[in-house]
Structures are given as structure tokens and as C-alpha cells.
Scaffold this active site. Structure first.
Site, PDB file in Angstrom:
ATOM      1  CB  SER A  77      -0.909  -0.007   1.234  1.00  0.00           C
ATOM      2  OG  SER A  77      -1.752   1.120   1.239  1.00  0.00           O
ATOM      3  CB  CYS A 132      -3.930  -5.982   5.270  1.00  0.00           C
ATOM      4  SG  CYS A 132      -3.504  -4.310   5.833  1.00  0.00           S
ATOM      5  CG  ASN A 144       5.250 -12.282   1.945  1.00  0.00           C
ATOM      6  OD1 ASN A 144       4.339 -11.732   2.552  1.00  0.00           O
ATOM      7  ND2 ASN A 144       6.232 -11.595   1.400  1.00  0.00           N
ATOM      8  N   GLY A 145       7.831 -13.098   3.740  1.00  0.00           N
ATOM      9  CA  GLY A 145       8.277 -12.696   5.073  1.00  0.00           C
ATOM     10  C   GLY A 145       9.776 -12.852   5.231  1.00  0.00           C
ATOM     11  CG  ASP A 146      11.783 -12.123   8.209  1.00  0.00           C
ATOM     12  OD1 ASP A 146      11.314 -10.972   8.254  1.00  0.00           O
ATOM     13  OD2 ASP A 146      11.843 -12.875   9.203  1.00  0.00           O
ATOM     14  CB  SER A 192       7.013  -7.602   1.356  1.00  0.00           C
ATOM     15  OG  SER A 192       6.104  -8.607   0.965  1.00  0.00           O
ATOM     16  NE  ARG A 193       8.719  -5.900   6.389  1.00  0.00           N
ATOM     17  CZ  ARG A 193       9.298  -6.267   7.521  1.00  0.00           C
ATOM     18  NH1 ARG A 193       9.715  -5.346   8.380  1.00  0.00           N
ATOM     19  NH2 ARG A 193       9.471  -7.541   7.809  1.00  0.00           N
TER      20      ARG A 193
END
Length: 351
Positions: free
Chosen positions: A33, A115, A215-217, A239-240
Site C-alpha cells: 500500500s 493485512c 513471504n516474510g523476511d 515485500s519490504r
């Protein structure tokens, strides 16, 4: 030395099949987002032309009441493969939104069921659907009936440590017609804190026949390989890790296809990318795009001498020319050996 087991490498070298749709990459760019607008997706795609990109999540209820589609749903006809991510708790509104997404060019429709943000969960969307599996099932069934493209789900492992329900939930999503599921290895209560628990992704992979994406890290090629080895997942979603580093998806994709680790971009190359990003956001959204670019610019400005000062300047930028001049000045300093000079001075001070 990073390496994939031969069995895993053989499997991951094949295209990813999402129902009837085929993707030539096992590395996906997560919907984020306020981040994954068309400009960001184009930059990521420079380095990962085969990877699936996702729009920012679109509110199906909001879409129902507007006459003009929001800009976050805008899709370039040339940016394929592309998925539009939707969120809501109303099956009929989500089905209606999915039809509009496909009309815009979506190759798949993704339903956000992960989310953790309060303003989303308090209205029944996002990860709150983990506590409403019957509603989540009804959503998937309704959307599957409404469109002729694959429907996918992105979710978390549970609401909190006492409610890790992902195994039953994921099976329900598959039975309802989902063609792929992405599992973020954290609970809703964790937010983005603590470590992602990839072991739950592995357990999901054991009980489903549809593709499972980890997903994640995922912040590096090494982390992606570890996740794939530990979980047996069919791919990874970044992602990040791509914030200020849009090269990551392409670096992982390149390694999975060739076994070769690409050299990391230099500070100058990162700043040149930041410059392109700022310019493109201004061209796409005007001064509003410049203000939105502030966060992106501060993410790029890391890992070199003078980066902290540059971040402070870019976080206040008002006009595109102002921001471009700041970046150009930083690039010139780095190109003229300013980095080495500053590092030497810093070392002398320490002595």
C-alpha cells in the site's frame, strides 16, 4: 556459498503455473500500500521482466461507489504479468471489483486476507478473515464464479499465537477455488515484528496441491534460497526488501534461473535509480508524486558516506527540480571520490 539443491533447482527452473496462467518467474513483487503504483512496478520490472507484479490493494466497497476507477487500479497494457489485489469482506462487492480488475488487464485477481492494519481489520477485511473462514470461503467462491482468470489469496499464519489456523484456512481456500496462496509467516498480532516462521509455510505446502508462495523476511538472495529450501515453497514474494532496492526481485530471479549471483548495484547506480523514480513519479502524478517520492528517496539513500544528510534533505523536497539537483550533487560527489575521502577523514578522527 549460496546454492540450491538439485531437486529444488530443477523444480524452480520450470514456469510457475497459477491455474491456467503461466509465469516465467518464481519470484513475485508483493503488493504494498502506497508503494506498488505503476511507476514502482515499472522500475522493479526493469530488473525482473518475467516476474508477477501486484497493484496496491484496492477497496472493493470504495470501488462500488465510484464512477471513475482509482489511479491505484490503473494497469499499463504492456506490464504483464500483472495481478490486481482486492480487499473487503463482502463477496458480492469483491466479485464486482474482480470483474473491473480483469477489464483493466489483470492476469490474476488476488484477495488480501493478511493485512494487519487496524483500519482494514476493523471493517472485516485483511487478516480479520482468518477469524471468519466461512466468509473467506464465500469470497473466493463468488470471485471465482465472476471471472475467468485465476483467483489467488495472500494471508498470514493466524491471528495470534493462540490462533494459528493457517492449515485449515489454506485448505478451505483451495477447496473454494483459489489457484495459489501466498503465506506471510507471521501472525496478525506480530505485525512485522519478530522473525517470519517459515516452518508454517512448509506445513501449508504439505497439505495443498496448489502453488504455495513464501513471504516474510525475504531481504536477500540468500534469504530467498533459505526460505525455498526450508519450506519447499513454489516461489517467494518480496515485500519490504524492495523498498529503496527495486533490484531484489531480479537478483533472486536471476540466481534461481542461472545459479549466478549478480553484483550489487553501487551507491551511484542506486541514486541513478532514485533519480529515475522521482522523475517518473512527477511525470505521473505531478507535485503529489514528488511528495509521495520522499519516502522512496530516503529508502534509496543508504549505505554510503553522506547518505544520512541526503536523506534529511530529500525527506523535505517540494519540487522535482530541487530533488533532482540534490541527487545529482550526491552522485557527483561519489563519482569524484568523495566517498573515499570522507571515509579516510572519518578513520583519522577515530584514531
Amino acid at each position: 556459498m549460496i546454492s540450491l539443491s538439485p531437486i529444488l533447482q530443477a523444480r524452480l527452473s520450470q514456469p510457475l503455473k497459477i491455474g491456467s496462467f503461466e509465469v516465467k518467474s518464481r519470484v513475485l513483487q508483493s503488493p504494498l500500500s502506497g508503494v506498488t503504483d505503476m511507476v514502482f512496478r515499472r522500475i522493479v520490472r526493469r530488473y525482473a521482466p518475467d516476474s508477477m507484479m501486484y497493484t496496491e490493494m484496492v477497496n472493493a466497497t470504495g470501488l462500488h461507489y465510484v464512477k471513475q476507477l482509482p489511479k491505484i487500479m490503473e494497469v499499463d497494457p504492456n506490464e504483464r504479468p500483472i495481478s490486481v489485489q482486492l480487499f473487503d469482506c463482502r463477496p458480492d462487492f469483491l466479485a464486482e471489483a474482480a470483474i473491473k480488475a480483469v477489464a483493466e488487464g489483470a492476469d490474476t485477481v488476488d484477495i488480501n486476507m493478511g493485512c494487519p492494519v487496524n483500519k482494514i481489520t476493523k471493517n472485516g477485511g485483511g487478516s480479520s478473515l482468518l477469524r471468519q473462514p466461512e466468509v473467506a470461503e464465500a469470497i473466493v467462491r463468488e470471485v471465482v464464479k465472476a471471472v475467468d482468470v485465476p483467483v489467488t489469496v495472500k494471508t498470514r499464519i493466524g491471528w495470534n499465537d493462540n490462533e494459528i489456523t493457517i492449515l485449515d484456512f489454506a485448505k478451505r481456500m483451495e477447496d473454494a477455488g483459489a489457484k495459489m496462496i501466498t503465506v506471510h509467516g507471521r501472525t496478525r498480532a506480530q505485525g512485522y515484528n519478530g522473525n517470519a516462521r517459515w516452518e508454517w509455510i512448509a506445513r501449508v505446502k504439505e497439505v495443498l496441491s496448489i502453488p504455495v508462495i513464501g513471504n516474510g523476511d525475504i531481504f536477500s538472495v540468500e534469504a530467498a534460497v533459505k526460505c525455498l529450501e526450508q519450506t519447499g515453497a513454489d516461489g517467494v514474494m518480496c515485500s519490504r526488501g524492495t523498498l529503496g532496492y527495486p533490484f531484489l526481485v531480479g537478483e533472486i530471479d536471476h540466481f534461481l534461473k542461472t545459479g549466478e549471483i549478480l553484483p550489487s548495484p553501487t551507491p551511484i547506480q542506486r541514486l541513478e535509480c532514485a533519480r529515475d523514480h522521482l522523475q517518473a513519479l512527477w511525470e505521473y502524478k505531478g507535485d503529489r508524486g514528488v511528495r509521495q517520492a520522499r519516502k522512496h528517496m530516503t529508502w534509496y539513500a543508504k549505505g554510503f558516506v553522506g547518505a544520512a544528510e541526503l536523506r534529511g534533505q530529500l525527506s523535505l523536497v517540494e519540487k522535482v527540480d530541487q530533488g533532482l539537483a540534490m541527487i545529482d550533487q550526491a552522485i557527483e560527489k561519489l563519482a569524484n571520490g568523495y566517498e573515499l575521502e570522507e571515509e579516510t577523514q572519518s578513520s583519522l578522527v577515530m584514531l
